[in-house]
Design a protein around this motif. Structure first.
Motif, PDB file in Angstrom:
ATOM      1  N   ASN A 406      22.555  47.021  48.375  1.00  0.00           N
ATOM      2  CA  ASN A 406      22.924  46.695  49.760  1.00  0.00           C
ATOM      3  C   ASN A 406      23.249  47.937  50.575  1.00  0.00           C
ATOM      4  O   ASN A 406      23.925  47.846  51.600  1.00  0.00           O
ATOM      5  CB  ASN A 406      24.111  45.731  49.772  1.00  0.00           C
ATOM      6  CG  ASN A 406      25.361  46.330  49.125  1.00  0.00           C
ATOM      7  OD1 ASN A 406      25.342  47.454  48.628  1.00  0.00           O
ATOM      8  ND2 ASN A 406      26.438  45.567  49.121  1.00  0.00           N
ATOM      9  N   ALA A 543      27.478  46.021  54.484  1.00  0.00           N
ATOM     10  CA  ALA A 543      27.444  45.763  53.046  1.00  0.00           C
ATOM     11  C   ALA A 543      28.706  45.027  52.615  1.00  0.00           C
ATOM     12  O   ALA A 543      29.807  45.329  53.077  1.00  0.00           O
ATOM     13  CB  ALA A 543      27.307  47.076  52.281  1.00  0.00           C
ATOM     14  N   TYR A 557      25.048  41.338  51.722  1.00  0.00           N
ATOM     15  CA  TYR A 557      24.824  42.036  52.985  1.00  0.00           C
ATOM     16  C   TYR A 557      24.896  41.035  54.130  1.00  0.00           C
ATOM     17  O   TYR A 557      24.344  39.933  54.043  1.00  0.00           O
ATOM     18  CB  TYR A 557      23.447  42.701  52.954  1.00  0.00           C
ATOM     19  CG  TYR A 557      23.207  43.746  54.017  1.00  0.00           C
ATOM     20  CD1 TYR A 557      23.727  45.024  53.875  1.00  0.00           C
ATOM     21  CD2 TYR A 557      22.446  43.454  55.135  1.00  0.00           C
ATOM     22  CE1 TYR A 557      23.501  45.997  54.841  1.00  0.00           C
ATOM     23  CE2 TYR A 557      22.218  44.425  56.105  1.00  0.00           C
ATOM     24  CZ  TYR A 557      22.748  45.697  55.946  1.00  0.00           C
ATOM     25  OH  TYR A 557      22.526  46.653  56.901  1.00  0.00           O
TER      26      TYR A 557
END
Length: 659
Positions: A406, A543, A557
C-alpha cells in the motif's frame, strides 16, 4: 467442474483392507491403532502406506472415471484437486483445466499447486476461484480490493479468474438483494458496477498476456509427498495442509526474494514427465536450473538417484533444514534404507559434493541461490512486496511486475535479458510506450515507479517504438477542488463548496448509488500549447495499517475516490478511476477557454444496509439447519463516500522540449 475436495473426515472405503494388502503387500488390520495413536517407531511408516493407498484410490476411482467420462462426451474437466480425500499435485495429470484457490503468493497455496501442475502437464490455461472472502462484510469489497487480490493470483501463474460470486436475487426483494455469506458480491447491486467494464478490461488484458508463450521458472521445489502421507492420521488426510507444514513458511518467500520464478513438483510428476538434460531438470516443456528439497526426510530411492544425476550434470540441488535420510513405507528394505543414506551422503557431504545443504532457510537460502545461479530479476533496493511473472514467446520476453503493498515503490529492476528494446505496457489503459534500458553485466535495467497496488508489464522485443521520457517539467496546475454541483440519483442536488463525504450529510448518510459532480472552468492559455500534456489528478490516497484477518484479504488503502468514478470532459467519456494512481490523461479532451467536467461517482451498497434492519436468518436455519454463518455482520456500518481531492489539472511538457 469439480469444486474443492471438501469431503471432510473421509478416510476409508469398504474394501480398503483388501486394496491395502494388494498394493502395500501386508495386512493393515493388526496395525490399525497406528492411525489414531503412536504405536512405536513404525507409526509414521504405517500411516504413510495407508494415506498413499487413499491417494491411489482417489486417482483411480474418482479422477480417472471423471476423465474418461469427459473424454467420451467430448468435453473437458475443470477441477480443484486439493483437500480431502488425499489428492496430491500429480493427481492433476488427469485434469484438463486445473484450478486453484487462495491469494497467498509467498507460501504453498492451492493456486500455485494448480499452476505448477499446468506447467508440468502442458495445460495452457489455469484458473482460480477468486475473491471468495474479499473484504468482509458483505458489500464492503471495492474495485481496488478486486484488483489487489486478482494480481496475487496472476503472480502465481493464473490466467483465468473465476469470480466468486454472483448471488441470485428474486424479483421484489428489497435492495441491495440477497447476499452471499462469503462477502463477495459481483453484480449490478453494487454501485461501483459503473466501472466494471474497465476493471474487466484490466483483468482480461493480464489474463491474455499470461497465456502468451511459456512460463520461465528457474526453480523447482520438491513437494515431500511421502512425509505428508506419514503426517496423516484418522480424520486428517488433507495433503496440501500436511505439505504446507512440511515445506515450511520460509522457502517460497526466500526463492521469490532471490529473484526466481518457481513451480512445485512431486515424485509422480518426475517419473511421468521428467528427464535430466544438460544441467537442467526438464518437466514437460519446462527447464529448471535449481531444485530445492525443503526439509525432506523421506524420499523414494529412484527420485533421489534422478536428482543425483541432475546435480552431477551441472544442476543446482539444494536441501534445507535436513538431508533426505529415510526410505518411505513400512515394507522398505534395509538395502533401500542404506542406499538412500549413501546417495544423500555423496550429494551433501565432503569436498566436491555436487549438492548444497542449507540448515536455515531464513538465514542463508536467498544469498546461496544468488551465488549459485543468476537471478531472473534483481531489484535495487530489495523490495519483498514486488512480485513478478516471466513468460517467453518466440519474439518477446514478457514480465509482469506487481506492487503488492500500500506504498509507492521506486526502484531499478534488472532483467536477465541481453537483447531487445524495453517497453512498458499499462494493463489499466492498454497504453504501450518504449522506455530506456541500461545495459549491465547482469542484463537490462529499467527504472520503475509503481503506485500502491499498481502493476505493469515490461516487455523486451525488437520493435522500435519512440522512447517516452520520464523527465517531464510541470508548467502549471489548476486547482478544481471547490464549488462542485452534486446531484444524487433519486435524491437531493446540492452545492459543495468544499469536498466532503456523503455520510456527513443527513440526507445522504445511508445513500448507496451514484452521484454526479459537475463544474465549469477556464483552461489557462499555457495548458493549450502544442506539446503540453494535461492530467486530471483526483488526489492522493492514504495507507492503512494492515491487520490480521480471520479469512480473505483486502487492500489496505483509502483512495481519494470512494469508490469509483467515471470522468467526462466536454461531454466525452475520458475513462474511469478506481485504483492508484488516481489520475487520467485529459489532453485530447480539453479546448481553449471554457470547459465542463462531469464526474459520476459510485460508492458501496453497504451504506444502504447500515441504515436498515439486518437480515434475520433464524427461520431459514430452523427449516434447513445452519448451513452458513454470515461473515462480520457486526461490522456493517457506513463507509466514507464521494470525492475527497484535492482535484487538480496538471500541465507538463518534456524537459528537453522546454529548453
Amino acid at each position: 467442474f469439480c469444486d474443492s475436495l471438501e469431503v471432510y473426515n473421509q478416510d476409508w472405503t469398504d474394501d480398503l483392507l483388501e486394496e491395502f494388502r494388494r498394493r502395500r503387500g501386508y495386512d493393515l488390520k493388526p496395525y490399525l491403532p497406528a492411525l489414531v495413536a503412536d504405536i512405536g517407531p513404525q507409526t509414521a511408516a504405517i500411516r504413510h502406506d495407508w494415506a498413499k493407498t487413499l491417494t491411489e484410490l482417489l486417482n483411480e476411482r474418482f479422477l480417472a472415471p471423471l476423465e474418461s467420462w469427459a473424454a467420451r462426451h467430448a468435453t473437458r474437466v475443470r477441477a480443484q484437486v486439493y483437500g480431502v480425500p488425499a489428492a496430491v499435485l500429480s493427481s492433476n495429470a488427469r485434469i484438463d483445466l486445473p484450478e486453484g484457490e487462495g491469494h497467498q503468493w509467498r507460501s504453498l497455496s492451492a493456486t500455485r499447486w494448480a499452476s505448477s501442475a499446468s506447467h508440468i502437464y502442458g495445460r495452457q490455461v489455469t484458473s482460480s476461484e477468486t475473491w471468495t472472502w474479499l473484504h468482509s462484510p458483505v458489500f464492503r469489497a471495492t474495485p481496488l480490493d478486486v484488483k489487489a487480490e486478482a494480481d496475487l493470483h496472476f503472480l502465481q501463474g493464473i490466467n483465468q479468474l473465476i469470480g466468486h460470486g454472483w448471488p441470485y436475487t428474486a424479483e421484489g426483494v428489497e435492495y441491495p438483494g440477497w447476499r452471499f455469506y462469503a462477502a463477495g458480491v459481483f453484480n449490478e447491486k453494487n454501485p461501483w458496477w459503473i466501472v466494471m467494464p474497465d476493471l474487466a478490461l484490466y483483468l482480461q488484458r493480464l489474463s491474455f498476456m499470461m497465456r502468451q508463450g511459456r512460463p520461465v521458472n528457474d526453480v523447482a521445489i520438491y513437494l515431500p509427498t511421502d512425509d505428508a502421507w506419514a503426517r496423516s492420521s484418522a480424520g486428517r488426510v488433507n495433503m496440501i495442509e500436511h505439505l504446507r507444514a512440511a515445506v515450511g513458511p520460509d522457502v517460497v518467500a526466500r526463492v521469490l526474494e532471490a529473484g526466481y520464478g518457481f513451480d512445485f513438483f512431486d515424485d509422480e510428476a518426475l517419473m511421468r514427465a521428467g528427464r535430466i538434460e544438460r544441467g537442467a531438470l526438464v518437466l514437460g516443456d519446462n527447464r529448471y536450473r535449481i531444485v530445492i528439497l525443503p526439509g525432506v526426510e523421506r524420499i523414494p530411492l529412484e527420485t533421489l538417484r534422478r536428482l543425483e544425476d541432475f546435480a552431477r550434470s551441472g544442476g543446482v540441488l539444494v536441501a534445507t533444514r535436513r538431508r533426505p535420510s529415510l526410505a518411505p513405507g513400512f515394507a522398505a528394505s534395509e538395502e533401500e534404507r542404506r542406499a538412500i543414506e549413501d546417495v544423500s551422503r555423496r550429494l551433501f557431504e565432503g569436498e566436491g559434493a555436487p549438492a548444497r545443504f542449507i540448515p536455515m532457510e531464513d538465514q542463508g537460502l536467498t544469498s546461496a541461490l544468488q551465488t549459485l545461479a543468476q537471478p531472473d530479476v534483481q531489484l535495487s533496493p530489495k523490495i519483498s512486496e514486488i512480485g513478478f511473472v516471466h513468460r517467453r514467446t518466440d519474439d518477446a520476453e514478457i514480465y509482469l511486475l506487481v506492487n503488492t503493498s500500500n506504498a509507492r515503490r521506486i526502484f531499478k529492476a534488472t532483467f536477465r535479458v541481453q537483447k531487445g528494446r524495453a517497453e512498458r505496457w499499462d494493463p489499466l489503459t492498454g497504453r504501450r510506450i518504449a522506455i530506456e534500458a541500461e545495459r549491465t553485466p547482469q542484463g537490462l535495467s529499467v527504472a520503475l515507479d509503481l503506485a500502491p497496488y499498481e502493476s505493469c508489464l515490461i516487455v523486451f522485443t525488437d520493435r522500435a517504438l519512440p522512447i517516452a521520457r520520464n523527465d517531464e517539467l510541470q508548467i502549471g496546475a489548476l486547482d478544481l477542488s471547490s464549488d462542485w454541483n452534486v446531484a444524487f440519483a433519486d435524491g437531493p442536488s446540492i452545492h459543495m463548496r468544499e469536498l466532503r463525504s456523503w455520510t456527513e450529510l443527513e440526507a445522504t448518510r445511508y445513500f448507496s448509488g451514484t452521484a454526479t459532480y459537475e463544474k465549469e472552468f477556464d483552461l489557462p492559455a499555457e495548458f493549450a500549447h502544442s506539446g503540453v500534456r494535461v492530467k486530471l489528478d483526483l488526489g492522493e490516497g492514504r495507507a492503512l495499517e494492515p491487520k490480521i484477518l480471520r479469512s480473505g484479504m483486502q487492500a489496505w488503502y483509502e483512495g481519494p475516490v470512494r469508490e469509483a468514478a467515471v470522468v467526462y470532459v466536454n461531454g466525452q467519456r475520458v475513462g474511469s478511476v478506481w485504483a492508484p494512481p488516481y489520475a487520467l490523461d485529459v489532453t485530447g479532451f480539453l479546448r481553449p477557454g471554457r470547459n465542463r467536467i462531469h464526474i459520476e461517482v459510485a460508492n458501496l451498497a453497504v451504506n444502504y444496509m447500515a441504515g436498515r434492519k439486518l437480515p434475520d436468518y433464524r427461520l431459514l436455519n430452523l427449516r434447513y439447519g445452519e448451513r452458513f454463518q454470515p461473515q462480520d455482520m457486526d461490522k456493517i456500518q457506513t463507509v466514507p463516500a464521494g470525492l475527497f481531492g484535492p482535484i487538480r489539472l496538471i500541465a507538463t511538457r518534456d524537459r528537453a522540449a522546454g529548453r
